[in-house]
Design an enzyme around this catalytic site. Structure first.
Site, PDB file in Angstrom:
ATOM      1  N   GLU A 169       0.806  -1.223   0.000  1.00  0.00           N
ATOM      2  CA  GLU A 169       0.000   0.000   0.000  1.00  0.00           C
ATOM      3  C   GLU A 169       0.842   1.276   0.000  1.00  0.00           C
ATOM      4  OE1 GLU A 169      -2.824  -0.359   3.183  1.00  0.00           O
ATOM      5  OE2 GLU A 169      -3.689  -2.197   2.357  1.00  0.00           O
ATOM      6  N   ASN A 210       1.996  -5.068  -3.175  1.00  0.00           N
ATOM      7  CA  ASN A 210       0.576  -5.357  -2.954  1.00  0.00           C
ATOM      8  C   ASN A 210      -0.160  -4.055  -2.663  1.00  0.00           C
ATOM      9  OD1 ASN A 210      -1.537  -7.382  -2.501  1.00  0.00           O
ATOM     10  ND2 ASN A 210      -1.445  -6.804  -0.343  1.00  0.00           N
ATOM     11  N   HIS A 246     -10.669  -6.303  -2.409  1.00  0.00           N
ATOM     12  CA  HIS A 246     -11.757  -6.192  -1.435  1.00  0.00           C
ATOM     13  C   HIS A 246     -12.925  -5.507  -2.143  1.00  0.00           C
ATOM     14  CE1 HIS A 246      -9.395  -7.529   1.970  1.00  0.00           C
ATOM     15  NE2 HIS A 246      -8.439  -6.663   1.662  1.00  0.00           N
ATOM     16  N   GLU A 275      -6.353 -10.741  -1.505  1.00  0.00           N
ATOM     17  CA  GLU A 275      -7.173 -10.524  -0.308  1.00  0.00           C
ATOM     18  C   GLU A 275      -8.650 -10.485  -0.662  1.00  0.00           C
ATOM     19  OE1 GLU A 275      -5.790  -7.261   2.075  1.00  0.00           O
ATOM     20  OE2 GLU A 275      -3.688  -7.655   1.595  1.00  0.00           O
ATOM     21  N   ASP A 277     -12.454 -10.650  -0.884  1.00  0.00           N
ATOM     22  CA  ASP A 277     -13.746 -10.828  -0.237  1.00  0.00           C
ATOM     23  C   ASP A 277     -14.739  -9.912  -0.940  1.00  0.00           C
ATOM     24  OD1 ASP A 277     -13.140  -8.298   0.916  1.00  0.00           O
ATOM     25  OD2 ASP A 277     -12.502  -9.208   2.796  1.00  0.00           O
TER      26      ASP A 277
END
Length: 667
Positions: A169, A210, A246, A275, A277
């Site tokens: 990030e 990432n 996400h 990641e 979801d």
């Protein structure tokens, strides 16, 4: 553009995937005792058969204390990322004071269950102890090197630990570097240093960068693209790029995910979903479950379509331990298992997309809405309907037609993956009835919808209104022997059925003659002479034979010929929004008879437009002219071979114009 999905820095987050392409479906699984619902074939077996991993982010407490959690973890997944146990605050809470209990627990579990581990995360602005954040530049760089060397070095000889999130990030949403304590103290150089320290600690591990909200092509992902391209050009060992993914159903799915993966893959890096979801607005309903399941399907399909996508890690797997509700109080239910470890439609969707045949999908989609008709002409009609829902996901629709207003049998005349369909080749002044039924991936079929009756217009009678005049054609892809024309569409009281393309020799004089027709607003003219000027006009037709006035003319001059090499170019606006747009793909094709070693594309940028990102090419702008040259890896093209590049442009929020006038030349 998908709105920001928010980065959250809680316990239960971070992860990335691993190089598990070597994993195969013959993994020996331990004897299991718990019995949560599951498909006949585990996800890990299906994924490994396709050369991918399917992983989850592990929480240490349930991994140690809950049998149901462990059973699913070892049965369904062949990759593990530690949610928190490998982060800086867990492994080195104070200077040179180390704690690897949680990290070792996860690594040992993976080893026991033939799984691979992705280390998450080494350098991040969040969950880093205060003692690091307050250091001066020299001490901070030394602490970073020591931390990376110790953590990565601890597992360097363990074959299960195959990859690491080295930096995490580093960008803001607008593509600028995040103003973190790392950046403010060390500048951008901390990123390259971190990768070099990690490579020294483990020469064999995959090293990843990432970030979140980089799933689609946007300012942030383009900044990531440019950074990775720059770092690799400096021999910084960036091996892979992680898309956190996400997602939230209220923001829409990033439809350019696959294209974005492909452009990063073209840099020579591995890509992975790290990641995943998909949260929904509460309360949970079957309709929301269906949308969520489709999002999971879309992500799996995108990864399967890109060879360089190593696999997918889900951020947890049960709603019982999801980070979402604590961060978004009105959202949740983001994972494939519910809080009682029962599979949800999302699980079935993942299993199906990986090629499985889940044994618990016998539910047919709901009945589609009654079709409505629009664009009725003497030979065609466009139908649309309210979409069906399904416990897993609707995979398509069958369109049924019967003759007349009553009687006669319905037969299937087409299929559609969306809630719309255009039927053509009908007879004038004739009635037809239409129904629609939905299908899911398991083969379940809904009941047919109620019927709508459509009567086509009369052929050649009654309609005397001509279409409006088409826009002036614009030329692109000019070569020594051809050109592609495009124009603004005409309108008509019934419907435009096609366009006539007219051509005249020279820049003036000479007669226009029809050289082709098109049912779309573009046309490619070929067989032209090199270094020669032509003028083009377009006129529109409707089904009744009414013809519009001809458009204004555009003059085109072909390029020189005779070298055996040449190129053409086509460009598409992939997406646009108030304040910017993305041109992707720009396709360059070798139209000659011999190989070319490079290409140059020129185009026009409207006044006030500024280039803010580029990929797979080297673009410069002077005044209103953009010049794109090939990168060092995509200039050589055999006859007939193509390559692509793209770029992003900012503009005034009140401006809706885009780059145009694309031409191609070879050295």
């Amino acid at each position: 553009m998908t709105p920001p999905r928010v980065s959250v820095h809680r316990a239960r987050r971070r992860f990335t995937a691993l190089t598990v392409l070597a994993l195969v479906s013959t993994f020996a699984l331990p004897v299991l005792s718990a019995s949560p619902a599951a498909a006949a074939t585990p996800l890990r077996t299906l994924a490994a058969a396709k050369g991918k991993f399917i992983g989850f982010a592990a929480a240490t407490s349930p991994l140690a204390n809950e049998a149901a959690y462990r059973t699913i973890a070892q049965t369904e997944f062949n990759q593990i990322t530690a949610e928190n146990a490998m982060k800086w605050d867990a492994t080195e809470p104070s200077d040179n004071s180390w704690n690897f209990s949680g990290a070792d627990q996860i690594v040992n579990f993976a080893v026991a269950n033939n799984q691979v581990v992705h280390g998450h995360t080494l350098v991040w602005h969040s969950q880093t102890p205060g003692w690091v954040q307050g250091l001066g530049a020299t001490a901070m760089r030394s602490a970073m090197q020591d931390h990376i060397s110790t953590v990565v070095g601890r597992y360097a000889s363990n074959a299960a630990v195959q990859s690491w999130d080295v930096v995490n990030e580093v960008f803001e949403e607008n593509g600028s570097f995040r103003s973190s304590f790392w950046y403010n103290t060390l500048g951008q150089s901390f990123i390259a240093d971190a990768f070099r320290y990690a490579r020294a600690a483990d020469p064999d591990a995959k090293l990843c960068i990432n970030d979140y909200n980089v799933e689609g092509i946007n300012a942030k992902s383009t900044a990531m693209y440019n950074l990775v391209q720059s770092l690799r050009a400096q021999n910084v060992p960036v091996d892979c790029v992680g898309f956190q993914t996400h997602l939230a159903t209220q923001y829409g799915f990033p439809s350019d995910l696959q294209q974005n993966m492909a452009r990063f893959a073209a840099l020579g890096v591995q890509v992975r979903v790290t990641e995943l979801d998909v949260r929904i607005l509460t309360p949970r309903t079957s309709a929301k479950d269906t949308v969520q399941a489709q999002y999971y399907t879309n992500v799996v399909n995108a990864c399967l379509a890109v060879t360089a996508c190593a696999g997918i890690t889900i951020w947890g797997f049960t709603d019982k331990y999801s980070w979402v509700p604590d961060t978004f109080p009105s959202e949740g239910f983001a994972l494939p298992y519910d809080s009682n470890y029962a599979v949800k439609p999302a699980y079935t969707a993942i299993n199906t997309a990986l090629g499985g045949s889940p044994n618990n999908d016998t539910q047919a989609p709901t009945t589609p809405g009654t079709p409505t008709a629009s664009g009725v002409t003497s030979s065609g009609v466009t139908l649309s309907w309210t979409a069906s829902t399904d416990n897993v996901g609707v995979s398509g629709y069958d369109i049924l037609r019967a003759p007349g207003t009553s009687g006669g049998s319905f037969t299937q005349v087409g299929t559609s993956t969306s809630a719309t369909f255009s039927d053509t080749g009908l007879s004038a002044n004739t009635s037809y009835r239409y129904q629609v039924r939905a299908r899911d991936a398991a083969g379940n079929t809904s009941a047919a919808s109620s019927a709508v009756t459509v009567t086509t217009t009369g052929g050649g009678t009654g309609d005397t209104q001509a279409p409006s005049t088409p826009g002036t054609p614009t030329a692109s892809g000019v070569t020594s022997s051809g050109v592609t024309l495009s124009w603004t569409a005409s309108t008509d009281n019934v419907g435009v059925t096609g366009y006539d393309i007219l051509r005249a020799p020279g820049t003036s004089g000479g007669s226009f003659a029809q050289v082709g027709t098109s049912t779309t607003t573009s046309f490619s003219d070929t067989g032209l002479s090199a270094s020669t000027s032509y003028r083009y006009q377009v006129r529109a037709r409707d089904a009744a034979g009414n013809v519009s006035a001809v458009s204004s003319a555009v003059t085109v001059t072909t390029t020189g010929g005779g070298t055996g090499g040449g190129c053409s170019v086509t460009a598409a606006v992939q997406t646009q929004w108030n304040g910017g747009y993305v041109i992707q793909p720009v396709t360059v094709t070798n139209t000659g008879t011999s190989a070319i070693s490079g290409w140059t594309v020129t185009f026009t940028l409207p006044s006030g437009h500024a280039l803010v990102g580029q990929w797979n090419g080297v673009i410069t702008v002077s005044g209103g002219t953009g010049t794109a040259k090939n990168a060092n890896y995509n200039g050589a093209l055999a006859p007939g071979q193509s390559t692509t590049f793209g770029f992003q442009v900012s503009r005034s929020s009140s401006d809706n114009s885009t780059a145009s006038g694309f031409t191609c030349a070879t050295p």
